[in-house]
Design a protein around this motif. Structure first.
Motif, PDB file in Angstrom:
ATOM      1  N   ALA A  50      -4.084  -1.002  -0.301  1.00 19.76           N
ATOM      2  CA  ALA A  50      -4.811  -0.343   0.782  1.00 19.76           C
ATOM      3  C   ALA A  50      -5.337   1.026   0.355  1.00 19.76           C
ATOM      4  CB  ALA A  50      -3.920  -0.209   2.016  1.00 19.76           C
ATOM      5  N   CYS A  51      -4.589   1.697  -0.521  1.00 18.36           N
ATOM      6  CA  CYS A  51      -4.996   3.020  -0.994  1.00 18.36           C
ATOM      7  C   CYS A  51      -5.937   2.952  -2.189  1.00 18.36           C
ATOM      8  CB  CYS A  51      -3.761   3.844  -1.375  1.00 18.36           C
ATOM      9  SG  CYS A  51      -2.702   4.268   0.028  1.00 18.36           S
ATOM     10  N   GLY A  52      -6.082   1.749  -2.783  1.00 18.52           N
ATOM     11  CA  GLY A  52      -6.922   1.619  -3.960  1.00 18.52           C
ATOM     12  C   GLY A  52      -6.328   2.279  -5.186  1.00 18.52           C
ATOM     13  N   ILE A  53      -4.999   2.268  -5.272  1.00 17.77           N
ATOM     14  CA  ILE A  53      -4.317   2.878  -6.414  1.00 17.77           C
ATOM     15  C   ILE A  53      -3.338   1.867  -6.998  1.00 17.77           C
ATOM     16  CG2 ILE A  53      -4.513   5.214  -5.487  1.00 17.77           C
ATOM     17  CD1 ILE A  53      -1.613   5.016  -4.567  1.00 17.77           C
ATOM     18  N   SER A  54      -2.819   2.168  -8.175  1.00 12.25           N
ATOM     19  CA  SER A  54      -1.841   1.293  -8.808  1.00 12.25           C
ATOM     20  C   SER A  54      -0.463   1.524  -8.198  1.00 12.25           C
ATOM     21  CB  SER A  54      -1.778   1.571 -10.316  1.00 12.25           C
ATOM     22  OG  SER A  54      -1.302   2.886 -10.549  1.00 12.25           O
ATOM     23  N   LYS A  55       0.416   0.521  -8.342  1.00 14.41           N
ATOM     24  CA  LYS A  55       1.777   0.687  -7.848  1.00 14.41           C
ATOM     25  C   LYS A  55       2.492   1.807  -8.592  1.00 14.41           C
ATOM     26  CE  LYS A  55       4.447  -2.742  -6.935  1.00 14.41           C
ATOM     27  NZ  LYS A  55       5.236  -3.990  -7.045  1.00 14.41           N
ATOM     28  N   SER A  56       2.181   1.978  -9.882  1.00 17.71           N
ATOM     29  CA  SER A  56       2.834   3.040 -10.644  1.00 17.71           C
ATOM     30  C   SER A  56       2.475   4.415 -10.088  1.00 17.71           C
ATOM     31  CB  SER A  56       2.448   2.945 -12.120  1.00 17.71           C
ATOM     32  OG  SER A  56       1.045   3.107 -12.285  1.00 17.71           O
ATOM     33  N   LEU A  57       1.213   4.605  -9.674  1.00 14.84           N
ATOM     34  CA  LEU A  57       0.830   5.882  -9.078  1.00 14.84           C
ATOM     35  C   LEU A  57       1.504   6.055  -7.725  1.00 14.84           C
ATOM     36  CD1 LEU A  57      -0.778   8.470  -9.129  1.00 14.84           C
ATOM     37  CD2 LEU A  57      -2.765   7.214  -8.258  1.00 14.84           C
ATOM     38  N   LEU A  58       1.617   4.966  -6.972  1.00 12.75           N
ATOM     39  CA  LEU A  58       2.308   5.029  -5.693  1.00 12.75           C
ATOM     40  C   LEU A  58       3.761   5.451  -5.892  1.00 12.75           C
ATOM     41  CD1 LEU A  58       2.376   4.554  -2.630  1.00 12.75           C
ATOM     42  CD2 LEU A  58       2.842   2.129  -3.099  1.00 12.75           C
ATOM     43  N   TYR A  59       4.414   4.851  -6.894  1.00 12.70           N
ATOM     44  CA  TYR A  59       5.810   5.194  -7.177  1.00 12.70           C
ATOM     45  C   TYR A  59       5.943   6.600  -7.752  1.00 12.70           C
ATOM     46  CZ  TYR A  59       7.806   0.610  -6.145  1.00 12.70           C
ATOM     47  OH  TYR A  59       8.240  -0.520  -5.510  1.00 12.70           O
ATOM     48  N   HIS A  60       4.854   7.147  -8.265  1.00 12.96           N
ATOM     49  CA  HIS A  60       4.881   8.539  -8.727  1.00 12.96           C
ATOM     50  C   HIS A  60       5.097   9.488  -7.555  1.00 12.96           C
ATOM     51  CE1 HIS A  60       3.781  12.220 -10.856  1.00 12.96           C
ATOM     52  NE2 HIS A  60       2.894  12.459  -9.907  1.00 12.96           N
ATOM     53  N   HIS A  61       4.549   9.123  -6.387  1.00  9.85           N
ATOM     54  CA  HIS A  61       4.668   9.969  -5.203  1.00  9.85           C
ATOM     55  C   HIS A  61       5.877   9.608  -4.346  1.00  9.85           C
ATOM     56  CE1 HIS A  61       0.862  12.091  -5.700  1.00  9.85           C
ATOM     57  NE2 HIS A  61       0.263  10.944  -5.953  1.00  9.85           N
ATOM     58  N   PHE A  62       6.231   8.331  -4.301  1.00 12.84           N
ATOM     59  CA  PHE A  62       7.321   7.879  -3.434  1.00 12.84           C
ATOM     60  C   PHE A  62       8.205   6.887  -4.188  1.00 12.84           C
ATOM     61  CE2 PHE A  62       3.810   8.997  -0.592  1.00 12.84           C
ATOM     62  CZ  PHE A  62       4.445   9.865   0.284  1.00 12.84           C
ATOM     63  N   SER A  63       9.509   7.011  -4.018  1.00  9.40           N
ATOM     64  CA  SER A  63      10.436   6.157  -4.767  1.00  9.40           C
ATOM     65  C   SER A  63      10.562   4.765  -4.172  1.00  9.40           C
ATOM     66  CB  SER A  63      11.825   6.813  -4.838  1.00  9.40           C
ATOM     67  OG  SER A  63      12.324   7.042  -3.525  1.00  9.40           O
ATOM     68  N   ASN A  64      10.336   4.620  -2.857  1.00 11.11           N
ATOM     69  CA  ASN A  64      10.461   3.306  -2.230  1.00 11.11           C
ATOM     70  C   ASN A  64       9.775   3.316  -0.858  1.00 11.11           C
ATOM     71  OD1 ASN A  64      12.402   4.469  -0.348  1.00 11.11           O
ATOM     72  ND2 ASN A  64      13.902   4.301  -2.006  1.00 11.11           N
ATOM     73  N   LYS A  65       9.775   2.155  -0.238  1.00 11.99           N
ATOM     74  CA  LYS A  65       9.088   2.012   1.052  1.00 11.99           C
ATOM     75  C   LYS A  65       9.780   2.820   2.145  1.00 11.99           C
ATOM     76  CE  LYS A  65       9.390  -1.902   3.293  1.00 11.99           C
ATOM     77  NZ  LYS A  65       9.219  -3.316   3.725  1.00 11.99           N
ATOM     78  N   ASP A  66      11.094   2.883   2.115  1.00  7.53           N
ATOM     79  CA  ASP A  66      11.808   3.617   3.153  1.00  7.53           C
ATOM     80  C   ASP A  66      11.473   5.104   3.114  1.00  7.53           C
ATOM     81  OD1 ASP A  66      13.905   3.523   5.296  1.00  7.53           O
ATOM     82  OD2 ASP A  66      14.845   4.989   3.952  1.00  7.53           O
TER      83      ASP A  66
END
Length: 227
Positions: free
Chosen positions: A48-64
């Motif tokens: 949805a953000c148009g980014i990779s999962k690795s970049l997402l995990y760079h900002h947040f460790s998990n969904k919670d």
């Protein structure tokens, strides 16, 4: 529970308040609002953000952690967003800027706003609930300080500051219940209309002496006794 990274004075670091983080919170909020927490994955958020999962995990460790930030952190993000858009100048114009900036945040991060509002009273985590209330109070007190400043400057009459603050925030906080992004007016334009109504009033000309609630009752009693 996830916490914002802060400096010694309690203000979020610039990276934490970045547009990327706000984008993630907004898209995650949209997914949480439409698909629920269980139906939303980290992959869904990344796509949805148009980014990779690795970049997402760079900002947040998990969904919670993301959900906690949507449910709790959005209140602080809103405060910082609005605070940084208050200009120097007459106090009444600071209130106008407060209202317009709040509406701009709503427009830019509408789904994070909606998800945060939904979670505000429904989250069973009492610690998160307490933190949300603390951050909400900080935001409200900021507005009240602007209202008091306008009173002290003689720009508005000596009104009840708390009631005036609730009136302003109520006009903005419930916008998500009826606002249609396909209509012509933007949230910022609507906030500006609200400001003009609040500070210029709805009446025209001289102030008239409106009848009190007791006067019609007395008239009805007199009418009954004469029949």
């Amino acid at each position: 529970m996830a916490e914002l990274s802060t400096t010694k004075d309690g203000i979020a670091n610039q990276a934490e308040a970045s547009d990327r983080v706000l984008q993630i919170l907004s898209e995650a909020g949209r997914l949480f609002a439409s698909k629920g927490y269980e139906g939303t994955s980290m992959r869904d958020i990344a796509v949805a953000c148009g980014i990779s999962k690795s970049l997402l995990y760079h900002h947040f460790s998990n969904k919670d952690e993301i959900y906690a930030r949507v449910a709790v952190g959005s209140t602080l993000e809103l405060y910082l967003f609005v605070r940084d858009r208050i200009p120097d100048g007459p106090p009444s114009q600071k209130i106008r800027a407060f209202m317009i900036a709040t509406a701009e945040y709503f427009r830019r991060y509408r789904w994070a706003w909606i998800a945060s509002t939904t979670a505000f009273w429904n989250d069973p985590d009492r610690l998160r609930q307490k933190e949300r209330l603390t951050r909400r109070d900080r935001f409200e007190n900021f507005l009240r300080s602007l209202i008091q400043e306008a009173i002290d400057a003689g720009e508005i009459r000596n009104v009840d500051v708390s009631m005036a603050g609730r009136l302003i925030l109520s006009s903005l906080n419930w916008m998500h219940r009826w606002y249609n992004p396909n209509k012509s007016a933007t949230p910022e334009q609507i906030a500006d209309i609200y400001f003009n109504m609040l500070f210029n009033g709805l009446r025209t000309g001289e102030m008239v002496d409106l009848p009190t609630a007791d006067r019609p009752k007395a008239a009805r009693r007199k009418s009954r006794s004469s029949t």
